[in-house]
Design a protein around this motif. Structure first.
Motif, PDB file in Angstrom:
ATOM      1  N   GLY A  31       0.797  -1.220   0.000  1.00 49.42           N
ATOM      2  CA  GLY A  31       0.000   0.000   0.000  1.00 49.42           C
ATOM      3  C   GLY A  31       0.825   1.264   0.000  1.00 49.42           C
ATOM      4  N   VAL A  32       1.896   1.258   0.776  1.00 42.19           N
ATOM      5  CA  VAL A  32       2.782   2.429   0.811  1.00 42.19           C
ATOM      6  C   VAL A  32       3.467   2.605  -0.540  1.00 42.19           C
ATOM      7  CG1 VAL A  32       4.861   3.393   1.881  1.00 42.19           C
ATOM      8  CG2 VAL A  32       3.106   2.310   3.299  1.00 42.19           C
ATOM      9  N   GLY A  33       3.896   1.481  -1.145  1.00 36.68           N
ATOM     10  CA  GLY A  33       4.497   1.555  -2.474  1.00 36.68           C
ATOM     11  C   GLY A  33       3.518   2.065  -3.513  1.00 36.68           C
ATOM     12  N   ALA A  78      13.077  -4.219  -0.206  1.00 32.03           N
ATOM     13  CA  ALA A  78      12.867  -2.788   0.028  1.00 32.03           C
ATOM     14  C   ALA A  78      12.346  -2.113  -1.246  1.00 32.03           C
ATOM     15  CB  ALA A  78      14.172  -2.139   0.477  1.00 32.03           C
ATOM     16  N   PHE A  79      11.859  -0.893  -1.087  1.00 33.09           N
ATOM     17  CA  PHE A  79      11.393  -0.128  -2.248  1.00 33.09           C
ATOM     18  C   PHE A  79      12.570   0.231  -3.151  1.00 33.09           C
ATOM     19  CE2 PHE A  79       8.468   1.301   1.236  1.00 33.09           C
ATOM     20  CZ  PHE A  79       7.336   0.646   0.776  1.00 33.09           C
ATOM     21  N   PRO A  80      12.383   0.240  -4.456  1.00 33.44           N
ATOM     22  CA  PRO A  80      13.479   0.645  -5.352  1.00 33.44           C
ATOM     23  C   PRO A  80      13.808   2.128  -5.238  1.00 33.44           C
ATOM     24  CG  PRO A  80      11.461   0.309  -6.597  1.00 33.44           C
ATOM     25  CD  PRO A  80      11.185  -0.181  -5.206  1.00 33.44           C
ATOM     26  N   HIS A  81      12.852   2.915  -4.785  1.00 37.78           N
ATOM     27  CA  HIS A  81      13.017   4.374  -4.731  1.00 37.78           C
ATOM     28  C   HIS A  81      13.517   4.891  -3.385  1.00 37.78           C
ATOM     29  CE1 HIS A  81       9.157   3.951  -2.661  1.00 37.78           C
ATOM     30  NE2 HIS A  81       8.693   3.324  -3.735  1.00 37.78           N
ATOM     31  N   THR A  82      13.584   4.015  -2.389  1.00 33.45           N
ATOM     32  CA  THR A  82      14.018   4.425  -1.046  1.00 33.45           C
ATOM     33  C   THR A  82      15.121   3.488  -0.590  1.00 33.45           C
ATOM     34  OG1 THR A  82      11.770   5.208  -0.564  1.00 33.45           O
ATOM     35  CG2 THR A  82      13.271   4.918   1.310  1.00 33.45           C
ATOM     36  N   ASN A 393     -12.328  -1.318 -12.553  1.00 32.57           N
ATOM     37  CA  ASN A 393     -11.664  -0.318 -11.705  1.00 32.57           C
ATOM     38  C   ASN A 393     -11.224  -0.845 -10.340  1.00 32.57           C
ATOM     39  OD1 ASN A 393     -12.663   1.117 -13.884  1.00 32.57           O
ATOM     40  ND2 ASN A 393     -13.192   2.916 -12.665  1.00 32.57           N
ATOM     41  N   VAL A 394     -10.695  -2.040 -10.317  1.00 31.78           N
ATOM     42  CA  VAL A 394     -10.143  -2.568  -9.075  1.00 31.78           C
ATOM     43  C   VAL A 394      -8.869  -3.348  -9.405  1.00 31.78           C
ATOM     44  CG1 VAL A 394     -11.460  -4.729  -9.085  1.00 31.78           C
ATOM     45  CG2 VAL A 394     -10.663  -3.790  -6.925  1.00 31.78           C
ATOM     46  N   ALA A 395      -7.858  -3.180  -8.568  1.00 28.67           N
ATOM     47  CA  ALA A 395      -6.592  -3.898  -8.730  1.00 28.67           C
ATOM     48  C   ALA A 395      -6.213  -4.546  -7.411  1.00 28.67           C
ATOM     49  CB  ALA A 395      -5.490  -2.951  -9.200  1.00 28.67           C
ATOM     50  N   TRP A 396      -5.402  -5.586  -7.516  1.00 29.26           N
ATOM     51  CA  TRP A 396      -4.961  -6.351  -6.351  1.00 29.26           C
ATOM     52  C   TRP A 396      -3.451  -6.511  -6.432  1.00 29.26           C
ATOM     53  CZ3 TRP A 396      -5.172 -12.348  -6.084  1.00 29.26           C
ATOM     54  CH2 TRP A 396      -4.833 -12.804  -4.795  1.00 29.26           C
ATOM     55  N   SER A 397      -2.771  -6.168  -5.369  1.00 29.69           N
ATOM     56  CA  SER A 397      -1.315  -6.296  -5.334  1.00 29.69           C
ATOM     57  C   SER A 397      -0.936  -7.610  -4.663  1.00 29.69           C
ATOM     58  CB  SER A 397      -0.688  -5.126  -4.564  1.00 29.69           C
ATOM     59  OG  SER A 397       0.719  -5.230  -4.566  1.00 29.69           O
ATOM     60  N   LYS A 408       7.407  -7.600  -7.407  1.00 34.45           N
ATOM     61  CA  LYS A 408       6.150  -7.641  -8.147  1.00 34.45           C
ATOM     62  C   LYS A 408       5.213  -6.514  -7.725  1.00 34.45           C
ATOM     63  CE  LYS A 408       2.985  -9.490 -10.847  1.00 34.45           C
ATOM     64  NZ  LYS A 408       3.107  -9.485 -12.320  1.00 34.45           N
ATOM     65  N   ALA A 409       5.153  -6.234  -6.429  1.00 39.39           N
ATOM     66  CA  ALA A 409       4.237  -5.205  -5.930  1.00 39.39           C
ATOM     67  C   ALA A 409       4.550  -3.840  -6.537  1.00 39.39           C
ATOM     68  CB  ALA A 409       4.309  -5.141  -4.405  1.00 39.39           C
ATOM     69  N   ASP A 410       5.828  -3.529  -6.706  1.00 40.31           N
ATOM     70  CA  ASP A 410       6.180  -2.229  -7.286  1.00 40.31           C
ATOM     71  C   ASP A 410       5.810  -2.157  -8.766  1.00 40.31           C
ATOM     72  OD1 ASP A 410       7.545   0.427  -7.081  1.00 40.31           O
ATOM     73  OD2 ASP A 410       8.850  -0.493  -8.572  1.00 40.31           O
ATOM     74  N   MET A 411       6.001  -3.260  -9.501  1.00 33.61           N
ATOM     75  CA  MET A 411       5.568  -3.270 -10.901  1.00 33.61           C
ATOM     76  C   MET A 411       4.053  -3.091 -11.008  1.00 33.61           C
ATOM     77  SD  MET A 411       7.794  -5.914 -13.206  1.00 33.61           S
ATOM     78  CE  MET A 411       7.731  -7.285 -12.074  1.00 33.61           C
ATOM     79  N   THR A 412       3.324  -3.728 -10.086  1.00 35.18           N
ATOM     80  CA  THR A 412       1.872  -3.581 -10.073  1.00 35.18           C
ATOM     81  C   THR A 412       1.475  -2.140  -9.797  1.00 35.18           C
ATOM     82  OG1 THR A 412       1.542  -5.870  -9.363  1.00 35.18           O
ATOM     83  CG2 THR A 412      -0.242  -4.319  -8.923  1.00 35.18           C
ATOM     84  N   ALA A 413       2.145  -1.501  -8.841  1.00 37.61           N
ATOM     85  CA  ALA A 413       1.834  -0.105  -8.514  1.00 37.61           C
ATOM     86  C   ALA A 413       2.047   0.803  -9.718  1.00 37.61           C
ATOM     87  CB  ALA A 413       2.705   0.351  -7.341  1.00 37.61           C
ATOM     88  N   GLN A 414       3.121   0.564 -10.449  1.00 35.49           N
ATOM     89  CA  GLN A 414       3.379   1.373 -11.639  1.00 35.49           C
ATOM     90  C   GLN A 414       2.362   1.082 -12.740  1.00 35.49           C
ATOM     91  OE1 GLN A 414       7.629   2.012 -12.783  1.00 35.49           O
ATOM     92  NE2 GLN A 414       8.055   0.526 -11.168  1.00 35.49           N
ATOM     93  N   ALA A 415       1.980  -0.192 -12.899  1.00 35.04           N
ATOM     94  CA  ALA A 415       1.004  -0.557 -13.926  1.00 35.04           C
ATOM     95  C   ALA A 415      -0.354   0.091 -13.647  1.00 35.04           C
ATOM     96  CB  ALA A 415       0.859  -2.076 -13.989  1.00 35.04           C
ATOM     97  N   VAL A 416      -0.754   0.118 -12.380  1.00 31.40           N
ATOM     98  CA  VAL A 416      -2.030   0.732 -12.011  1.00 31.40           C
ATOM     99  C   VAL A 416      -1.985   2.239 -12.255  1.00 31.40           C
ATOM    100  CG1 VAL A 416      -3.564   1.250 -10.080  1.00 31.40           C
ATOM    101  CG2 VAL A 416      -2.671  -1.071 -10.380  1.00 31.40           C
TER     102      VAL A 416
END
Length: 512
Positions: A31-33, A78-82, A393-397, A408-416
């Motif tokens: 969620g934070v990502g 960890a996050f790629p951006h932090t 209009n719904v996505a699941w990470s 995978k979660a970060d790729m999903t966040a970017q895709a959404v």
């Protein structure tokens, strides 16, 4: 009146205060990502994060058992951006939670987050193209509206783990503990502890408890593949010393991701060789004459179930020192003083830890419905690994099972975020994955033969065997797909323009 393409319809003033373009459910690492990527890529969109717990962290705030740590290397987790500031490959649970909280606060995500807000249901209204999300905050019901819902709730039940029906458990005179509900201040010093299980939780608990307990026994029905991972390595140390934080983090993330993908492919393509390697590595870390085949040589191939890792071989060190014991057998019954096994042997115990796994749960137990009709999640195929067929209009990470979740979660966040930008730029108010009666062969969305997966498959949606309806466990191929992703593939877009929120008269305009 229709709005011109390039913007979404205005929302009536009666729900304006509780409306957001996007509602992100969950303030764990997913969620934070998701919030970070939405802010970065689509800053013009409004959003809120709804979190049922009192603080951010998700899994890393929930689990408090001794020794809790990552079971994937921290640079890919960890996050790629932090950038992660430490130089150990595995990280303690409290440090991970603090890292997530720091990311929330340093990026202003806390200003958009509502804690102690448990989401119970979400209903899609096709006349307005809006989700109505029902919550309970400190016992008080509250309702939100949004254009898009992003479910970052993980895939297990936070309310409680899996507890099998063990004969005689109620007769035990000592204390029974499940790792998911570890009591604060539990004193195991000088006591006889039995940990039931052989997964990541059990192999983390055993060496941690063994430091102070009179004895610790890991009781398993069958062995698990366990690899020893050094807490530090020269490449990590040198990279962190020579490169700026961002470059060092990126280099280590890619190095470790490639190693994970490569080792997984080796295990799956040459399972006999992999089995021999694991057996030899394990044997070298155990006492001479130890029965490796009984306790550490699984009957299944590597990665049929998730591979477990131990930092610096701490589990094997505890066994060599005599502070920990592994017993492979089945339970006949629990007695007042311990556990009687089917072999007839008995294990005395003061504390029994049931590290027996998770209960899988889709979407945090939130009931999804479309115009009041409940969505039967297990009947739906997953689209591109993060959306559901025929659900707008719904996505699941959901992260990888054979690598770090966050990859995978970060790729999903970017895709959404890309999908939302595409929709808004063209005035689309709905995006519906649609396989158009295409026949698909179903397979589990979580492709593991672990008990916690096989006993709960009816709780999760399905994966197909061909894209875009397949869930693939390959970071490199997914990265390539993400770079050349066609947002319109098997997707139906449309627009509705309500004349008012109460009793809308909608006009639907579908586009190819």
């Amino acid at each position: 009146m229709k709005k011109s393409p390039g913007q979404w319809p205005e929302i009536g003033s009666s729900i304006e205060d509780d409306f957001k373009d996007v509602l992100i459910i969950g303030a764990g690492i997913s969620g934070v990502g998701a919030a970070y990527r939405l802010q970065q890529m689509a800053p013009e969109m409004t959003y809120a994060v709804l979190e049922g717990r009192e603080r951010a962290g998700g899994t890393w705030d929930l689990f408090r058992y001794p020794g809790i740590r990552s079971d994937s290397d921290i640079f890919t987790f960890a996050f790629p951006h932090t950038p992660w500031q430490g130089d150990t490959l595995l990280a303690h649970g409290e440090d991970i939670r603090n890292y997530i909280v720091d990311t929330v606060e340093s990026n202003g995500i806390d200003e958009h987050t509502h804690f102690s807000t448990m989401v119970t249901a979400a209903n899609w209204d096709s006349s307005t193209d809006l989700w109505t999300v029902d919550t309970v905050s400190n016992g008080v019901p509250k309702r939100y509206r949004s254009r898009f819902v992003f479910l970052c709730t993980g895939y297990f039940d936070y309310a409680g783990g899996y507890s099998p029906d063990i004969p005689g458990l109620d007769d035990f005179a000592g204390q029974v503990v499940h790792p998911q509900q570890w009591p604060e201040g539990l004193d195991h010093s000088g006591k006889k502890v039995v940990v039931i299980g052989s997964g990541a939780t059990a192999i983390t608990l055993v060496p941690s408890l063994a430091a102070d307990a009179a004895s610790v026994t890991m009781l398993q029905r069958s062995p698990t593949y366990i690899a020893s991972l050094p807490m530090t390595d020269p490449f990590t140390t040198i990279t962190k010393r020579l490169l700026p934080d961002t470059l060092a983090h990126s280099a280590l993330r890619w190095r470790n991701a490639l190693l994970m993908v490569g080792s997984y492919q080796l295990c799956r393509r040459a399972p006999k060789t992999a089995r021999k390697v694991f057996r030899a590595m394990t044997k070298a870390q155990l006492p001479r004459g130890y029965d490796v085949d009984t306790h550490f040589n699984p009957t299944y191939d590597p990665w049929d179930q998730r591979l477990c890792v131990v930092p610096d071989g701490d589990l094997f060190k505890a066994i060599r020192s005599g502070r920990a014991t592994v017993v492979t057998d089945k339970i006949a019954e629990i007695t007042a003083d311990g556990i009687r096994l089917e072999s007839g042997d008995e294990i005395p115990a003061d504390i029994i830890v049931t590290a027996t796994g998770l209960k899988l749960q889709a979407f945090g137990g939130i009931e999804l419905s479309l115009d009041g009709a409940r969505v039967e999640v297990h009947d739906k195929f997953v689209y591109k690994g993060h959306m559901l067929e025929d659900v707008p209009n719904v996505a699941w990470s959901i992260g990888y099972t054979n690598a770090s979740w966050t990859l995978k979660a970060d790729m999903t966040a970017q895709a959404v975020a890309k999908l939302l930008i595409h929709m808004r730029s063209r005035g689309h108010t709905r995006a519906i994955p649609n396989r158009q009666d295409k026949k698909l062969t179903a397979r589990p969305v979580v492709d593991l033969a672990s008990g916690y997966v096989t006993r709960s498959l009816d709780q999760l949606p399905k994966s197909g065997t061909e894209r875009p309806w397949s869930v693939r466990q390959n970071y490199i191929l997914d990265r390539i797909d993400a770079r050349f992703d066609d947002l319109t593939e098997s997707m139906t877009f449309g627009r509705t323009v309500p004349s008012q929120v109460a009793g809308p008269e909608a006009v639907d305009v579908f586009t190819a």
